[in-house]
Each structure stands twice: as C-alpha cells, then as structure tokens.
Design an enzyme around this catalytic site. Structure first.
Site, PDB file in Angstrom:
ATOM      1  N   GLN A 270      -2.364  -5.902   6.693  1.00 37.02           N
ATOM      2  CA  GLN A 270      -1.483  -6.470   7.666  1.00 37.02           C
ATOM      3  C   GLN A 270      -1.472  -7.842   7.479  1.00 37.02           C
ATOM      4  O   GLN A 270      -2.539  -8.729   7.702  1.00 37.02           O
ATOM      5  CB  GLN A 270      -1.841  -5.997   9.205  1.00 37.02           C
ATOM      6  CG  GLN A 270      -1.799  -4.607   9.347  1.00 37.02           C
ATOM      7  CD  GLN A 270      -0.030  -4.091   9.574  1.00 37.02           C
ATOM      8  OE1 GLN A 270       0.750  -4.773   9.666  1.00 37.02           O
ATOM      9  NE2 GLN A 270      -0.183  -2.647   9.370  1.00 37.02           N
ATOM     10  N   TYR A 299       0.806   7.173   5.172  1.00 41.57           N
ATOM     11  CA  TYR A 299       1.024   5.659   4.340  1.00 41.57           C
ATOM     12  C   TYR A 299      -0.240   4.738   4.954  1.00 41.57           C
ATOM     13  O   TYR A 299      -0.033   3.700   5.590  1.00 41.57           O
ATOM     14  CB  TYR A 299       2.183   5.265   5.116  1.00 41.57           C
ATOM     15  CG  TYR A 299       3.406   5.983   4.848  1.00 41.57           C
ATOM     16  CD1 TYR A 299       4.240   5.750   3.663  1.00 41.57           C
ATOM     17  CD2 TYR A 299       3.873   6.890   5.824  1.00 41.57           C
ATOM     18  CE1 TYR A 299       5.297   6.630   3.358  1.00 41.57           C
ATOM     19  CE2 TYR A 299       5.087   7.483   5.407  1.00 41.57           C
ATOM     20  CZ  TYR A 299       5.644   7.673   4.427  1.00 41.57           C
ATOM     21  OH  TYR A 299       6.888   8.224   4.053  1.00 41.57           O
ATOM     22  N   GLU A 323      -2.220   8.196   1.145  1.00 37.32           N
ATOM     23  CA  GLU A 323      -1.732   6.868   0.577  1.00 37.32           C
ATOM     24  C   GLU A 323      -1.132   6.965  -0.828  1.00 37.32           C
ATOM     25  O   GLU A 323      -1.930   7.916  -1.571  1.00 37.32           O
ATOM     26  CB  GLU A 323      -2.817   6.026   0.648  1.00 37.32           C
ATOM     27  CG  GLU A 323      -2.649   4.589   0.064  1.00 37.32           C
ATOM     28  CD  GLU A 323      -1.275   3.736   0.393  1.00 37.32           C
ATOM     29  OE1 GLU A 323      -1.285   3.585   1.505  1.00 37.32           O
ATOM     30  OE2 GLU A 323      -0.735   3.251  -0.752  1.00 37.32           O
ATOM     31  N   ASP A 369       2.675   5.290   9.167  1.00 41.86           N
ATOM     32  CA  ASP A 369       3.012   3.458   9.110  1.00 41.86           C
ATOM     33  C   ASP A 369       3.763   3.281   7.637  1.00 41.86           C
ATOM     34  O   ASP A 369       3.361   2.636   6.791  1.00 41.86           O
ATOM     35  CB  ASP A 369       1.773   2.682   9.031  1.00 41.86           C
ATOM     36  CG  ASP A 369       1.944   1.298   9.102  1.00 41.86           C
ATOM     37  OD1 ASP A 369       3.125   0.847   9.228  1.00 41.86           O
ATOM     38  OD2 ASP A 369       1.035   0.634   9.007  1.00 41.86           O
ATOM     39  N   CYS A 396       7.700  -1.659  10.674  1.00 46.41           N
ATOM     40  CA  CYS A 396       8.055  -2.900  10.551  1.00 46.41           C
ATOM     41  C   CYS A 396       9.451  -3.022  10.090  1.00 46.41           C
ATOM     42  O   CYS A 396      10.079  -4.181   9.965  1.00 46.41           O
ATOM     43  CB  CYS A 396       7.302  -3.663   9.021  1.00 46.41           C
ATOM     44  SG  CYS A 396       7.635  -2.777   7.764  1.00 46.41           S
TER      45      CYS A 396
HETATM   46  C1  LIG Z   1       3.106  -0.779   5.943  1.00 43.95           C
HETATM   47  S1  LIG Z   1       1.720  -0.459   4.872  1.00 43.95           S
HETATM   48  C2  LIG Z   1       0.689   0.576   5.820  1.00 43.95           C
HETATM   49  C3  LIG Z   1      -0.480   0.617   5.459  1.00 43.95           C
HETATM   50  C4  LIG Z   1      -1.956   0.903   6.550  1.00 43.95           C
HETATM   51  N1  LIG Z   1      -1.371   1.659   7.673  1.00 43.95           N
HETATM   52  C5  LIG Z   1      -2.307  -0.442   7.098  1.00 43.95           C
HETATM   53  O1  LIG Z   1      -1.803  -0.617   8.306  1.00 43.95           O
HETATM   54  O2  LIG Z   1      -3.174  -1.052   6.623  1.00 43.95           O
HETATM   55  C6  LIG Z   1       2.538   0.920   4.078  1.00 43.95           C
HETATM   56  C7  LIG Z   1       1.496   1.784   3.057  1.00 43.95           C
HETATM   57  O3  LIG Z   1       2.302   2.853   2.758  1.00 43.95           O
HETATM   58  C8  LIG Z   1       2.020   2.884   1.138  1.00 43.95           C
HETATM   59  N2  LIG Z   1       3.380   3.793   0.673  1.00 43.95           N
HETATM   60  C9  LIG Z   1       4.563   3.444   0.401  1.00 43.95           C
HETATM   61  N3  LIG Z   1       5.365   4.431  -0.126  1.00 43.95           N
HETATM   62  C10 LIG Z   1       4.532   5.608   0.042  1.00 43.95           C
HETATM   63  C11 LIG Z   1       4.787   6.898  -0.237  1.00 43.95           C
HETATM   64  N4  LIG Z   1       6.020   7.388  -0.520  1.00 43.95           N
HETATM   65  N5  LIG Z   1       3.736   7.856   0.102  1.00 43.95           N
HETATM   66  C12 LIG Z   1       2.630   7.334   0.352  1.00 43.95           C
HETATM   67  N6  LIG Z   1       2.411   5.978   0.501  1.00 43.95           N
HETATM   68  C13 LIG Z   1       3.121   5.047   0.468  1.00 43.95           C
HETATM   69  C14 LIG Z   1       2.143   1.670   0.572  1.00 43.95           C
HETATM   70  O4  LIG Z   1       1.278   1.708  -0.798  1.00 43.95           O
HETATM   71  C15 LIG Z   1       1.367   0.960   1.523  1.00 43.95           C
HETATM   72  O5  LIG Z   1      -0.051   0.992   1.755  1.00 43.95           O
END
Ligand SMILES: C[S@@+](CC[C@H](N)C(=O)[O-])C[C@H]1O[C@@H](n2cnc3c(N)ncnc32)[C@H](O)[C@@H]1O
Length: 440
Positions: A270, A299, A323, A369, A396
């Site tokens: 973040q 996520y 993830e 998320d 977001c």
């Molecule tokens: C907004 S970040 C949130 C990470 C965590 N919740 C945090 O607050 O630190 C979104 C995360 O989703 C992962 N991501 C994106 N697309 C994805 C998918 N289809 N399946 C699994 N993870 C995914 C990204 O690598 C990223 O780490």
C-alpha cells in the site's frame, strides 16, 4: 446508462474552447457540455469556467459521443479552487496529482459524489448510498508527504522526471510534495541515469534502508555509478533478466503494529504511509473473526490481512492468503510462518476459489483486495455461494466495486457497511471497504 469512462476516447490535437464544468465524472475529470456533446475536462473543478484544450481531434472525433479536454486557463474559478500544492503538476506538467488545485475537504466531497453516483448507477440498493462518505485517513493532516512509492520516468538522454497526463513525454520535476520527505531527500531527479534506463522506483519502507530500483531492459548492474548521497540506500537493477540487487537483498521491510512484513522491492505494498495500518484495522473489525474460523485472504499480496485475521482468530483458525505473484506468495508464506493455522497459496484467485468450492470448501469469512479490474462476476458468484458469514471487499476502484457489490446483491447478499478513505490525497483515487452479508 453509466457515463462512459473518459479513457475510452480517441487521441489529441489542440483546439481551445471555453467550457463551464458542472459536476465530477469518474476518473478525476469534470463534466462540461460543448456543441451538444459531453466534454470530460481534466484540471478543472465543479462550477468553474475555463479555457480548455480539446485533446480529441474534432474531425476524427466528429462521431464520438464525448470529447476530452485539459483546462489551461481559469476564467471564473470554482469556489473549491485553491493555489495548487504542486505547481509542476497539471495540464502541461506532470501527472499523479490531478486534484492538487482543489481544497482538500472539497476533494473528499467530490470523491464522495463520484462514489455515490457509481453506486447508484450500478443499482446497489441494500446500502443507503448517501451514507457512503470519503473520510480522511486517521492521522493524515494536510494530505502531503504520504507517498512511500514513487516512480520517476527517464528520457533517452538519462534525464529524470515524471510523465505528463496521458503522455509518454518525460517532464522535469523538482520536489514532489506528495512523497514522504525521505524520498524527496534522495533528490533522484538530479541524477543522470545510465543509458537504457526507463524508470526509477524510489521506495521508503517503514523499517530499514530506503531502496531505489533502476528499471530498463538493457541496464547493466555492473555499470551503475551511484552518487555518494545514496551510500545508505539499497539499490537494484530490474532488467530483461530479472531483479539484480546491487546493494542490499532486493527486499524491503514494512512494519504494521508490532509485525514486520518482508516485501519485494518491485512488489505491491500500500502506497500511503498510513494505509497498511488503517486498512488492517478496518478489515479486522469488519471480518469479525472468531476462534476456529476458516478465513480466505484473496489477492493477499505478502499476507497483510491474513496475518491480522490469523492473530484475531487464534491458533484454532485456518487462514489462507491467495496471491497470483509467485514471489509475493513465497514472501507471504515467510511472513505468516509463525502463525499456526495460517498459510499462503499461489494462484489466480478465481481459479483457486473455483477448485476449492468444487472440493466442498465453506469458508466462514473472506477478505478480497483485487486490483482495479475488480473481482468480476464469476468470483463474486463463487464467493456468495460458498461463504457462510461475511465478505469484506477492499477496493481501489469504486466503479468495479459498485459493479461487484451489485452482483452480490443479485445473489441474495446485502451491503452491510461501506467506508471510503482518502488514501491518495490530491488525486481522484479512493480506497473503499465494503462488508457483505447474506440478506435476511
Ligand atoms: C491491491 S493488491 C492487494 C495486496 C494486499 N491485500 C495488500 O494490501 O498488501 C492486489 C494483489 O492481487 C494480486 N493479483 C492480481 N491479480 C490476481 C489474480 N488474478 N489472482 C491472484 N492475485 C492477483 C497482485 O499481485 C497484488 O498483490
């Protein structure tokens, strides 16, 4: 019908027009009307008349339903307009602070209007839309000095700046008032980057040394000439063959409460200095975990919310952080290693949930998320079919959140709570946290 997103429109030319902006649109622009069309104006404010440069060729865009424009001169200022906090940002300047000329309380009022409009347009009906309000992040006074991750752009001569709005042009930049002071003090723009550098990422973690990542397919880690002022800074090169730590281990450490999370220098964390803590507190309260619960953190990044859920639910619980990045998932496994019952899984969230549901999984609570694209219909339907108690959705991007909440409502769930936080002050971006429960 939902207003079209301004990023869908065609490309620039430059006719000047006088426009009066009325209300905000999604994506940080303001709506005006000209020659019978909607024009999305960047760099203006509500109730403001400006001279604006059309960025769609009126000939090519003759059939377009809307045009885009950038305000270049204010004729009658909005009551919300203030001297910009970042004079280098704006129509002919750098991007990344598209509301820097709007008073901070007004930014939150305008973001609230956009959020409520998106919820209404998506036909979210189980939550009183007027109660969705954008709040300041607790502890954030002036909305300055918050960004712990800053990307600088580099031109072919090695000059370091930032990109303009919707532009690939690298524009000079001095002090970034949105960056945390530690990043400003690195004075990245006064360095001349080596040939082939495309970008430089500056990272100010809450623990340990600052980090710089020099990004460019051809950049040679051996050939970096670093200034003495960066002696205590970890430096890596991200080139075609991967990440090469030049100084340090390619990782940063982030502290939230009394826990430390290890994060890849190039991985997600973040951006606002308060965000991880604010969101962890809200997610913990919203999940309301009980001992013995099964919790999924979808996520999950490096396990931020999974750790909090596991600590709250106790050793009898089962918490899985899912993830898609292999590197982040491996770090999540390390970050969760001391928590009995918590583990990390690597994979696409929808595919992972699909196979878990097929195997009969029934989690009690889920936090998700996703990136800006949102969870999407399949994942929302899977979750609403299998979760027994509560879904907490961190977002977001309010347009995809609104869409996904409406899908959950169609599946017999209700939005029990929705909070939104100004975790990106002086920009139009907001972070929202919605709580879904089965409708009675
Ligand atoms: C907004 S970040 C949130 C990470 C965590 N919740 C945090 O607050 O630190 C979104 C995360 O989703 C992962 N991501 C994106 N697309 C994805 C998918 N289809 N399946 C699994 N993870 C995914 C990204 O690598 C990223 O780490």
């Amino acid at each position: 019908m939902a207003a079209p997103h301004p990023d869908d429109a065609p490309a620039p030319t430059g006719r000047m027009v006088t426009l009066t902006c009325t209300h905000p649109a999604q994506g940080g622009t303001f709506i005006a009307r000209h020659e019978g069309r909607v024009v999305f104006v960047r760099g203006s404010a509500p109730a403001e008349t400006v001279i604006a440069r059309l960025v769609d060729d009126p000939q090519e865009a003759a059939d377009a339903r809307f045009w885009r424009a950038e305000a270049v001169e204010v004729l009658e200022p909005s009551p919300d307009r203030v001297p910009t906090v970042w004079p280098e940002a704006g129509a002919d300047g750098v991007g990344g602070a598209d509301w820097a000329h709007i008073a901070l309380p007004a930014q939150r009022r305008i973001a609230t209007e956009v959020l409520q409009d998106l919820l209404s347009r998506a036909k979210v009906t189980t939550f009183p839309v007027e109660e969705a309000q954008v709040e300041p992040a607790p502890g954030d006074g002036d909305g300055l000095g918050w960004r712990t991750r800053v990307r600088f752009a580099v031109d072919p001569e090695g000059r370091i700046g930032m990109r303009g709005w919707r532009s690939h042009e690298v524009r000079p930049v001095g002090l970034d008032p949105l960056a945390v002071p530690e990043i400003v003090e690195l004075d990245v723009p006064s360095w001349t980057a080596p040939a082939g550098t495309e970008a430089i990422d500056a990272i100010a973690p809450s623990q340990g040394p600052l980090a710089l990542v020099v990004v460019g397919r051809e950049v040679d880690p051996e050939a970096l000439e670093l200034p003495a002022r960066w002696d205590g800074v970890d430096v890596s090169v991200q080139n075609a063959s991967g990440l090469h730590p030049v100084r340090g281990d390619g990782l940063v450490r982030e502290q939230v409460g009394d826990r430390t999370f290890t994060v890849a220098q190039t991985g997600f964390w973040q951006s606002h200095r308060l965000a991880a803590s604010v969101l962890s507190d809200v997610v913990e309260a919203d999940l309301g975990v009980r001992d013995g619960d099964i919790v999924w953190d979808l996520y999950g990044g490096v396990g931020l919310f999974a750790a909090r859920a596991s600590l709250a639910a106790g050793p009898g619980s089962e918490v899985v952080s899912v993830e898609g990045s292999a590197r982040a998932s491996a770090l999540a496994a390390e970050n969760l290693a001391d928590l009995p019952g918590a583990r990390a899984a690597h994979g696409d969230c929808t595919a992972w949930v699909r196979s878990a549901v097929a195997a009969g999984a029934r989690p009690d609570r889920v936090v998700l998320d996703p990136p800006r694209a949102g969870a999407g219909a399949e994942l929302m339907r899977l979750l609403t079919s299998c979760v027994t108690m509560r879904i907490v959705y961190v977002s977001c991007e309010p347009s995809t959140l609104a869409r996904d909440l409406a899908i959950a409502e169609q599946e017999g769930w209700r939005v029990a709570d929705l909070r939104a936080f100004d975790l990106f002050p002086h920009t139009h971006h907001i972070e929202s946290v919605a709580v879904l429960e089965r409708a009675a």
